[in-house]
Design an enzyme around this catalytic site. Structure first.
Site, PDB file in Angstrom:
ATOM      1  N   HIS A 125      65.735 -28.514 113.846  1.00  0.00           N
ATOM      2  CA  HIS A 125      66.526 -28.716 115.072  1.00  0.00           C
ATOM      3  C   HIS A 125      67.577 -29.795 114.816  1.00  0.00           C
ATOM      4  O   HIS A 125      67.269 -30.988 114.751  1.00  0.00           O
ATOM      5  CB  HIS A 125      65.597 -29.143 116.203  1.00  0.00           C
ATOM      6  CG  HIS A 125      66.146 -28.899 117.572  1.00  0.00           C
ATOM      7  ND1 HIS A 125      67.482 -28.687 117.831  1.00  0.00           N
ATOM      8  CD2 HIS A 125      65.530 -28.854 118.799  1.00  0.00           C
ATOM      9  CE1 HIS A 125      67.667 -28.501 119.126  1.00  0.00           C
ATOM     10  NE2 HIS A 125      66.498 -28.609 119.733  1.00  0.00           N
TER      11      HIS A 125
ATOM     12  N   HIS B  18      71.684 -30.179 120.249  1.00  0.00           N
ATOM     13  CA  HIS B  18      71.340 -30.715 121.563  1.00  0.00           C
ATOM     14  C   HIS B  18      71.260 -32.236 121.632  1.00  0.00           C
ATOM     15  O   HIS B  18      70.487 -32.787 122.428  1.00  0.00           O
ATOM     16  CB  HIS B  18      70.014 -30.112 122.047  1.00  0.00           C
ATOM     17  CG  HIS B  18      70.073 -28.641 122.219  1.00  0.00           C
ATOM     18  ND1 HIS B  18      68.986 -27.885 122.591  1.00  0.00           N
ATOM     19  CD2 HIS B  18      71.083 -27.760 122.057  1.00  0.00           C
ATOM     20  CE1 HIS B  18      69.331 -26.609 122.647  1.00  0.00           C
ATOM     21  NE2 HIS B  18      70.609 -26.517 122.326  1.00  0.00           N
TER      22      HIS B  18
ATOM     23  N   TYR C 185      69.985 -34.329 119.568  1.00  0.00           N
ATOM     24  CA  TYR C 185      68.812 -34.934 118.959  1.00  0.00           C
ATOM     25  C   TYR C 185      69.189 -35.625 117.649  1.00  0.00           C
ATOM     26  O   TYR C 185      70.370 -35.753 117.315  1.00  0.00           O
ATOM     27  CB  TYR C 185      67.710 -33.892 118.793  1.00  0.00           C
ATOM     28  CG  TYR C 185      67.229 -33.347 120.122  1.00  0.00           C
ATOM     29  CD1 TYR C 185      66.824 -34.211 121.142  1.00  0.00           C
ATOM     30  CD2 TYR C 185      67.208 -31.977 120.387  1.00  0.00           C
ATOM     31  CE1 TYR C 185      66.412 -33.729 122.372  1.00  0.00           C
ATOM     32  CE2 TYR C 185      66.794 -31.493 121.621  1.00  0.00           C
ATOM     33  CZ  TYR C 185      66.397 -32.373 122.606  1.00  0.00           C
ATOM     34  OH  TYR C 185      65.990 -31.895 123.827  1.00  0.00           O
TER      35      TYR C 185
END
Length: 370
Positions: A179, A182, A184
């Site tokens: 990931h 977003h 992060y």
């Protein structure tokens, strides 16, 4: 010939039954203490295994990587053993599943991680995450103030991603999705507003993408490129106040570096939170520098998904919230059966809770017998 949504295709070393993926969605249903994946989660994912590929909700790779309470980790033996129930349930239905490896960086709070949160730089952005409330329950809380990661922290985090990927293999997953979207941790390193470092991980675009590339390469070395994917979201402004003027150019440079690795897929997340529409020019540029498998997610419907496949901007398409309320989503859109709406009640049961709003949504066939 135009690829069909419902046509089997190859993903890495294995075949998937269609080009529809279930996008990762945080649901916060773990067993406490320990944030352990459980039987209820296995039922939930097994119900939806007709997707060509399931990507699980984000699984923190470490305690400090955790940003939402009650999310299932992948850094203890109990996590591994708990996830085995989910992978077995999906494989028993003929599905395939990747786990999303997650480090949220500054999008967290000390009450969630149990330690000081970290980021590229010691910069806080106004933001809220799902965490413990003073009254003992859970709800949305303001994030904390991060400290800037040291070089040792960065190396430890890369090692944590590698160990999490190895743990995922032990748990029976077909692959992992890193990931980097977003707002992060990996996204925080890439963006100007959150990365004000003056070392080899800050400053130039090449330096700001270094952490992501080193992480991907280390995970590839550990488990094989065909089992590794990555998610990015250059047009999503989640976790930031404003759009980054350099993120498109930086992302294209990242794709050029990733292309020779032959990853399982590259996943673009779009059209959530604050966002700008991905322009056609970017899709064309991305395809030019990245000839391998691309997945796109972001408020798609059947027509939009088919258009992406037809234009060859995507090889796989991912759907999120429709899978929450429609365990048989693939069957429904293939046969033009009306979908159960993702309504206000569904939103209320998205994070935390029990079986209600989680594994009690009927299939179209079951609805006919009620």
């Amino acid at each position: 010939m135009t690829a069909s949504l419902f046509q089997p295709t190859q993903l890495g070393q294995f075949s998937i039954n269609n080009r529809i993926a279930m996008a990762p969605m945080t649901r916060s249903r773990t067993t406490q203490p320990g944030d352990v994946p459980n039987d209820m989660m296995a039922t939930y994912y097994g119900q939806r295994a007709t997707a060509g590929l399931i990507i699980t909700e984000g699984a923190p790779i470490s305690a400090v990587g955790r940003g939402y309470s009650l999310t299932p980790g992948i850094y203890t033996q109990a996590h591994i053993d708990g996830w085995k129930k989910t992978t077995q349930a999906i494989h028993d239905k003929g599905g395939k599943v990747f786990i999303q490896l997650w480090h949220v960086g500054r999008r967290s709070h000390e009450s969630i991680t149990g330690e000081e949160i970290v980021s590229a730089s010691a910069i806080k952005e106004a933001d809220k995450v799902f965490g413990p409330l003073p009254d003992g329950g859970f709800g949305m809380i303001e994030t904390g103030v991060p400290r800037a990661m040291s070089i040792a922290d960065i190396q430890q985090t890369i090692a944590d991603f590698v160990q999490a990927a190895k743990n995922a293999m032990e748990a029976g997953f077909d692959g992992v999705e890193i990931h980097a979207a977003h707002g992060y941790l990996l996204d925080q390193f890439m963006r100007l507003a959150s990365n004000q470092r003056d070392d080899q991980y800050g400053g130039s675009q090449e330096n700001r993408m270094r952490f992501l590339l080193e992480t991907v390469e280390a995970v590839v070395d550990a488990i094989g490129a065909d089992k590794v994917a990555i998610r990015v979201s250059p047009h999503v402004v989640e976790g930031f106040a404003d759009f980054d003027p350099e993120i498109e150019a930086l992302t294209l440079k990242v794709l050029e570096q990733l292309a020779p690795l032959n990853l399982a897929y590259l996943h673009f997340s779009e059209n959530i939170s604050k966002y700008v529409e991905a322009p056609e020019s970017f899709r064309q540029a991305a395809r030019q520098v990245y000839p391998n498998t691309i997945m796109v997610a972001g408020k798609l419907d059947k027509a939009k998904a088919e258009a992406l496949l037809s234009k060859k901007y995507a090889d796989l398409v991912a759907f999120g919230t429709p899978f929450v309320t429609n365990p048989d989503f693939v069957h429904r859109i293939e046969h033009n059966i009306a979908l159960t709406d993702f309504d206000a009640d569904a939103r209320l049961s998205l994070y935390g809770g029990d079986e209600k709003g989680y594994i009690d949504y009927p299939t179209a066939e079951e609805s006919l017998t009620v």
